[in-house]
Design a protein around this motif. Structure first.
Motif, short mmCIF file in Angstrom:
data_model
loop_
_atom_site.label_atom_id
_atom_site.label_comp_id
_atom_site.label_asym_id
_atom_site.label_seq_id
_atom_site.Cartn_x
_atom_site.Cartn_y
_atom_site.Cartn_z
N THR A 1 62.64 54.75 48.36
CA THR A 1 64.06 54.73 47.99
C THR A 1 64.22 54.56 46.49
N GLY A 2 65.12 55.33 45.90
CA GLY A 2 65.40 55.20 44.48
C GLY A 2 65.53 56.56 43.82
N LEU B 1 66.97 59.39 46.27
CA LEU B 1 66.68 59.09 47.67
C LEU B 1 67.30 57.74 48.02
N THR B 2 68.39 57.77 48.77
CA THR B 2 69.09 56.53 49.13
C THR B 2 68.48 55.93 50.38
N GLY C 1 68.99 57.60 53.87
CA GLY C 1 68.36 58.86 54.23
C GLY C 1 69.03 60.05 53.56
N ASN C 2 70.20 59.84 52.99
CA ASN C 2 70.85 60.90 52.23
C ASN C 2 70.17 61.00 50.88
N GLY C 3 70.23 62.17 50.29
CA GLY C 3 69.63 62.32 48.98
C GLY C 3 69.89 63.69 48.42
N SER C 4 69.25 63.94 47.29
CA SER C 4 69.38 65.24 46.64
C SER C 4 68.26 65.40 45.64
N ALA D 1 52.47 55.42 46.90
CA ALA D 1 53.83 55.09 46.46
C ALA D 1 53.87 53.62 46.08
N ASN D 2 54.33 53.35 44.88
CA ASN D 2 54.53 51.96 44.46
C ASN D 2 55.80 51.92 43.62
N GLY D 3 56.06 50.83 42.99
CA GLY D 3 57.30 50.69 42.25
C GLY D 3 57.49 51.65 41.10
N ASP D 4 56.39 52.14 40.51
CA ASP D 4 56.49 52.97 39.31
C ASP D 4 56.15 54.43 39.53
#
Length: 161
Positions: free
Chosen positions: A38-39, A75-76, A79-82, A132-135
Motif C-alpha cells: 500500500t502506498g 495503491l490504496t 484495493g483501489n488504485g491507479s 517488498a519493504n518500506g523503501d
C-alpha cells in the motif's frame, strides 16, 4: 524402577514435542502483506530475466514497456488504485483494482474503465512479488519465452511525499 521408566518416557515425549515445533533449517522469509505494498510508488527501472529485451514489445496492454519507466502507482488499502504513465508515450492515467496474496506472494490487478465494477471484470494480470519493504519493491511479470518462463522485472521505489 517403574518411576524411572515413566519419568524417562515423559522426558523423551516432551523433547519430541518441542523438537517437532521448532523451526527447521534456515529462517524463512515472511510473506508479503497488503500493508507492505500500500502506498505511492515510482517504477524506476525494468530489467529482463531469461528473455532478451528486444523480444518484449508491450506490457500490460500498452504499446511499449518503456512507457512504464517513471510511471507512478497509487495503491490504496481498499484495493483501489491507479498508475500514471508519462514521457515519450504521452500522459495516461489507468484506474485499477489490486490485491496481494501472502499465500503465494503474488500481486494481482485488473484495469477498470468508466462504468466498470471490479467484481465484473474477469481479465487481469498476476505477478510475482520478489520483495517488498518500506523503501522498495520488486515485482516480476512472468512471460512465456521459448520452452519456459522468463520474467520482466519491475523495480519500484517508494514515492516521496
Amino acid at each position: 524402577m517403574k518411576r524411572i521408566f515413566l519419568i524417562a518416557a515423559i522426558f523423551c515425549s516432551a523433547i519430541m514435542v518441542l523438537q517437532s515445533c521448532s523451526p527447521k533449517g534456515a529462517a524463512t522469509t515472511q510473506p508479503v502483506r497488503r500493508g507492505d505494498i500500500t502506498g505511492n510508488w515510482v517504477l524506476n527501472d525494468i530489467t529482463f530475466d531469461g528473455v532478451p529485451q528486444a523480444s518484449v514489445k508491450s506490457l500490460f496492454g500498452e504499446s511499449s514497456y518503456k512507457c512504464f519507466v517513471g510511471s507512478t502507482w497509487r495503491l490504496t488499502n481498499s484495493g483501489n488504485g491507479s498508475y500514471t504513465l508519462g514521457g515519450e508515450c504521452g500522459a495516461k492515467m489507468q484506474t485499477i483494482y489490486w490485491s496481494a496474496s501472502p499465500k503465494d506472494d503474488t500481486f494481482q490487478f485488473k484495469k477498470l474503465y468508466e462504468g466498470d465494477k471490479a467484481k465484473n471484470v474477469t481479465e487481469g494480470y498476476r505477478l510475482v512479488i520478489a520483495s517488498a519493504n518500506g523503501d522498495g519493491m520488486v515485482i516480476k511479470t512472468p512471460v512465456e519465452y521459448g520452452s519456459g518462463t522468463a520474467y520482466i522485472v519491475l523495480n519500484f521505489a517508494k514515492a516521496q511525499k
